[in-house]
Design an enzyme around this catalytic site. Structure first.
Site, PDB file in Angstrom:
ATOM      1  N   ARG A 125     -19.711  -4.682  16.546  1.00 55.96           N
ATOM      2  CA  ARG A 125     -18.442  -5.319  16.247  1.00 55.96           C
ATOM      3  C   ARG A 125     -18.288  -6.587  17.081  1.00 55.96           C
ATOM      4  NH1 ARG A 125     -17.958  -3.282  12.179  1.00 55.96           N
ATOM      5  NH2 ARG A 125     -16.251  -2.164  11.188  1.00 55.96           N
ATOM      6  N   ASP A 164     -25.164 -10.143  14.436  1.00 57.06           N
ATOM      7  CA  ASP A 164     -24.614  -9.901  13.098  1.00 57.06           C
ATOM      8  C   ASP A 164     -23.093  -9.916  13.085  1.00 57.06           C
ATOM      9  OD1 ASP A 164     -24.928  -9.082  10.259  1.00 57.06           O
ATOM     10  OD2 ASP A 164     -23.981  -7.220  10.937  1.00 57.06           O
ATOM     11  N   GLU A 192     -15.129 -14.459  12.351  1.00 54.63           N
ATOM     12  CA  GLU A 192     -16.154 -14.383  11.311  1.00 54.63           C
ATOM     13  C   GLU A 192     -15.726 -15.127  10.053  1.00 54.63           C
ATOM     14  OE1 GLU A 192     -16.939 -10.197  10.824  1.00 54.63           O
ATOM     15  OE2 GLU A 192     -18.124 -10.115  12.661  1.00 54.63           O
ATOM     16  N   HIS A 246     -22.391 -10.470   9.351  1.00 54.72           N
ATOM     17  CA  HIS A 246     -21.833  -9.113   9.322  1.00 54.72           C
ATOM     18  C   HIS A 246     -22.313  -8.367   8.076  1.00 54.72           C
ATOM     19  CE1 HIS A 246     -18.185  -6.610  10.897  1.00 54.72           C
ATOM     20  NE2 HIS A 246     -19.198  -5.849  10.526  1.00 54.72           N
TER      21      HIS A 246
END
Length: 351
Positions: free
Chosen positions: A247, A271, A276, A295
């Site tokens: 996260r 990731d 984001e 993500h």
């Protein structure tokens, strides 16, 4: 008197249509399909009378007013249960839900294979310098192939932070496929659980000092926010690789960029981000020794189907008067059970 159908709403889409198909076949639900661009005068009447909310966990994909907050719960007094599309629950205020007697379910473990494979893929690509070679092959010919000399992953040391569903699968893959030495840090597990999951329990500092690869699989919580900063990257080997598919907010991204820029660690695979997607002028975006993905570690066809089926199964359990699997806030259960009896008109089995 028991209700005939369970009012349930969601926005825009399910993670996979198989979930809606399963629920519609049961004929136990009043499914309310809403869109985030609908006028609020149309969305709130459907929300205010609903008992269930199927929600996505990406904060930037859902308008703030539809996040499950104390204010939202006041506007939806009948809401009893929230179920997330995936393992995360960034769009849900857990404390507010527990206080209101609203249970929150997630899909922890349903996408474990997808995320573990993604993290392992990053580890392999970093160690073999695949991403660097690919970029140079596409941009110029001013290089020698020895510049892309990598290393074998076989027999190296991996440090797994968080040995839950995904972390334990990482331990299995790394230990069995590549005979890696598997170290792990997880303050919530017993020595027997570490042994069962094929990892050696160590402190976080020891893990960082000894690991050739560090991969992070913890939830984002108060105790994990900015868990990795300048101090932690300073403990790692200069030849080490850092991978995070958990996260955003767990890593101090500025500190990671400094470590990568200054040679404190060799490279990283990222990731998830605090924001984001990160802006194009973000320091991590401008570095060559980083693999960035948006993500998508848990975004595979197989994982979407698994998560969708998992969510549908939990809603079916609730409609049938059974306790669902994967309740994130079990402390809410006593109040929830009382509200369930009042609003649904029958008791729910706590077993």
């Amino acid at each position: 008197m028991p209700i005939n159908s369970f009012p349930l709403f969601f926005f825009n889409r399910w993670q996979h249509p198989v979930a809606q198909e399963i629920l519609e076949e049961s004929e136990a639900f009043d499914i309310r399909f809403l869109k985030t661009d609908m006028p609020e005068r149309e969305t709130w009447p459907a929300i205010e009378t609903a008992l269930g909310y199927q929600i996505g966990s990406a904060r930037d994909e859902l308008p703030e007013q539809y996040h499950v907050s104390a204010e939202m719960l006041r506007k939806a007094p009948k809401l009893m249960a929230v179920c997330t599309h995936g393992a995360g629950y960034d769009t849900v205020d857990m404390e507010a839900c527990t206080e209101a007697g609203v249970i929150v379910c997630n899909q922890a473990g349903q996408n474990r294979e997808a995320v573990a494979e993604h993290a392992l893929g990053m580890m392999l690509s970093l160690g073999k310098k695949i991403f660097e070679a690919d970029r140079r092959m596409r941009s110029d010919r001013d290089w020698d192939r020895n510049q892309f000399m990598g290393q074998d992953i076989m027999g190296k040391t991996v440090g797994i932070v968080g040995l839950g569903h995904i972390g334990s699968r990482m331990a299995e893959l790394c230990g069995q496929l590549f005979q890696m030495r598997v170290l792990a840090y997880d303050p919530y597990l017993s020595p027997a659980e570490f042994a069962e999951r094929g990892a050696k329990s160590v402190s976080l500092d020891e893990l960082l000092r000894e690991a050739d690869y560090v991969t992070v699989h913890t939830p984002r919580a108060n105790e994990t926010r900015n868990m990795f900063g300048a101090r932690e990257f300073g403990l790692m080997k200069e030849s080490a690789y850092f991978v995070i598919t958990a996260r955003g907010g767990i890593v101090d991204e500025a500190a990671l960029a400094d470590a990568l820029r200054g040679g404190g660690i060799a490279a990283a695979g990222v990731d998830v981000f605090a924001f984001e997607p990160p802006p194009l002028d973000d320091p991590l975006v401008g570095l060559d020794n980083v693999i960035l993905t948006p993500h998508t570690a848990g975004v595979t066809v197989d994982a979407r189907i698994s998560c969708a089926r998992g969510a549908a199964d939990q809603w079916l359990a609730l409609a049938d008067g059974r306790r669902p699997d994967r309740i994130v806030n079990p402390d809410a259960w006593p109040v929830f059970a009382s509200r369930y009896a009042e609003l649904v008109g029958k008791s729910i089995d706590a077993a």
